[in-house]
Each structure stands twice: as structure tokens, then as C-alpha cells.
Design a protein around this motif. Sequence first.
Motif, mmCIF file in Angstrom:
data_model
loop_
_atom_site.group_PDB
_atom_site.id
_atom_site.type_symbol
_atom_site.label_atom_id
_atom_site.label_comp_id
_atom_site.label_asym_id
_atom_site.label_seq_id
_atom_site.Cartn_x
_atom_site.Cartn_y
_atom_site.Cartn_z
ATOM 1 N N SER A 91 2.119 10.644 -6.962
ATOM 2 C CA SER A 91 2.986 11.241 -7.972
ATOM 3 C C SER A 91 2.307 11.319 -9.338
ATOM 4 C CB SER A 91 4.303 10.471 -8.078
ATOM 5 O OG SER A 91 4.064 9.159 -8.549
ATOM 6 N N ASN A 92 1.222 10.563 -9.531
ATOM 7 C CA ASN A 92 0.501 10.562 -10.807
ATOM 8 C C ASN A 92 -0.969 10.937 -10.616
ATOM 9 O OD1 ASN A 92 2.738 9.648 -12.385
ATOM 10 N ND2 ASN A 92 2.421 7.614 -11.538
ATOM 11 N N LEU A 93 -1.219 11.967 -9.850
ATOM 12 C CA LEU A 93 -2.606 12.375 -9.598
ATOM 13 C C LEU A 93 -3.324 12.799 -10.873
ATOM 14 C CD1 LEU A 93 -2.631 14.308 -6.220
ATOM 15 C CD2 LEU A 93 -3.754 12.163 -6.765
ATOM 16 N N ASP A 94 -2.583 13.275 -11.865
ATOM 17 C CA ASP A 94 -3.229 13.644 -13.122
ATOM 18 C C ASP A 94 -3.906 12.437 -13.768
ATOM 19 O OD1 ASP A 94 -0.638 12.620 -13.499
ATOM 20 O OD2 ASP A 94 -0.471 13.533 -15.483
ATOM 21 N N GLY A 99 0.797 -1.224 0.000
ATOM 22 C CA GLY A 99 0.000 0.000 0.000
ATOM 23 C C GLY A 99 0.824 1.266 0.000
ATOM 24 N N GLU A 100 1.924 1.244 0.725
ATOM 25 C CA GLU A 100 2.760 2.441 0.822
ATOM 26 C C GLU A 100 3.372 2.796 -0.523
ATOM 27 O OE1 GLU A 100 6.274 3.242 3.622
ATOM 28 O OE2 GLU A 100 4.660 2.444 4.902
ATOM 29 N N LYS A 101 3.907 1.802 -1.199
ATOM 30 C CA LYS A 101 4.518 2.034 -2.515
ATOM 31 C C LYS A 101 3.471 2.506 -3.519
ATOM 32 C CE LYS A 101 6.995 -0.314 -6.187
ATOM 33 N NZ LYS A 101 7.395 -1.601 -6.731
ATOM 34 N N ARG A 102 2.316 1.848 -3.514
ATOM 35 C CA ARG A 102 1.247 2.206 -4.450
ATOM 36 C C ARG A 102 0.726 3.611 -4.159
ATOM 37 N NH1 ARG A 102 -0.439 2.425 -9.266
ATOM 38 N NH2 ARG A 102 -2.647 2.098 -9.570
ATOM 39 N N GLN A 103 0.655 3.957 -2.880
ATOM 40 C CA GLN A 103 0.196 5.293 -2.501
ATOM 41 C C GLN A 103 1.139 6.362 -3.059
ATOM 42 O OE1 GLN A 103 -0.010 5.901 1.723
ATOM 43 N NE2 GLN A 103 -1.229 7.750 1.539
ATOM 44 N N ARG A 104 2.442 6.128 -2.963
ATOM 45 C CA ARG A 104 3.414 7.079 -3.517
ATOM 46 C C ARG A 104 3.236 7.206 -5.031
ATOM 47 N NH1 ARG A 104 6.973 4.786 0.340
ATOM 48 N NH2 ARG A 104 7.732 3.322 -1.235
ATOM 49 N N GLU A 105 2.996 6.068 -5.701
ATOM 50 C CA GLU A 105 2.793 6.087 -7.152
ATOM 51 C C GLU A 105 1.549 6.899 -7.519
ATOM 52 O OE1 GLU A 105 2.495 2.039 -8.399
ATOM 53 O OE2 GLU A 105 4.592 1.588 -7.946
ATOM 54 N N ILE A 106 0.490 6.690 -6.778
ATOM 55 C CA ILE A 106 -0.770 7.401 -7.062
ATOM 56 C C ILE A 106 -0.599 8.896 -6.839
ATOM 57 C CG2 ILE A 106 -3.149 7.734 -6.278
ATOM 58 C CD1 ILE A 106 -3.236 4.688 -5.767
#
Length: 84
Positions: free
Chosen positions: A71-74, A62-69
Amino acid sequence: KNTGVHEIFDQEKEDLFRDLLDIPRYAAVRRVNEVVKRARTAKVHALVCATIRQMMPTMWGGEKRQREIVSNLDVVFTAVSIEH
């Protein structure tokens, strides 16, 4: 000469009274528009949150995926705008 001035004064007085009577109506319309605006904003916020929740894993990572999301909010906003 004075009758012309009185006519203009009476017309202006009627216009002023008409404008004063319209103030509450315009205030109500403005309040409704504000409520609609706030409702739209709340709906968009809920849709974005729901989309992010769907993108998150249910168990691990979850932590890694949260960072990805984040960073790619667009991408999230694009997905919400396409879906809705």
C-alpha cells in the motif's frame, strides 16, 4: 544541360550509398541502447526487490507487513532512489 543533371544524380547516388553503409552502424547502436535500457530496468527491479526484502520481518507478521509495503510502494521507490 545534361551534365548538371548527371552531377546531381551522381551526388544523390553517393548520398544513398553512404546512407546504406551507415544502416548497420545505426542498428548496432540501437541494439546497444536497448541492452543498456534493459540492464537499467533489471537493476532497478533488483534494487526494489532487495529493499522490500529488507523491510519484511524475518519471523512473524509477514502478511501484515507485506500489505503495508504494497500500500506504500511510493515509500519503497523513494528509499531506493535515495539510496542509489
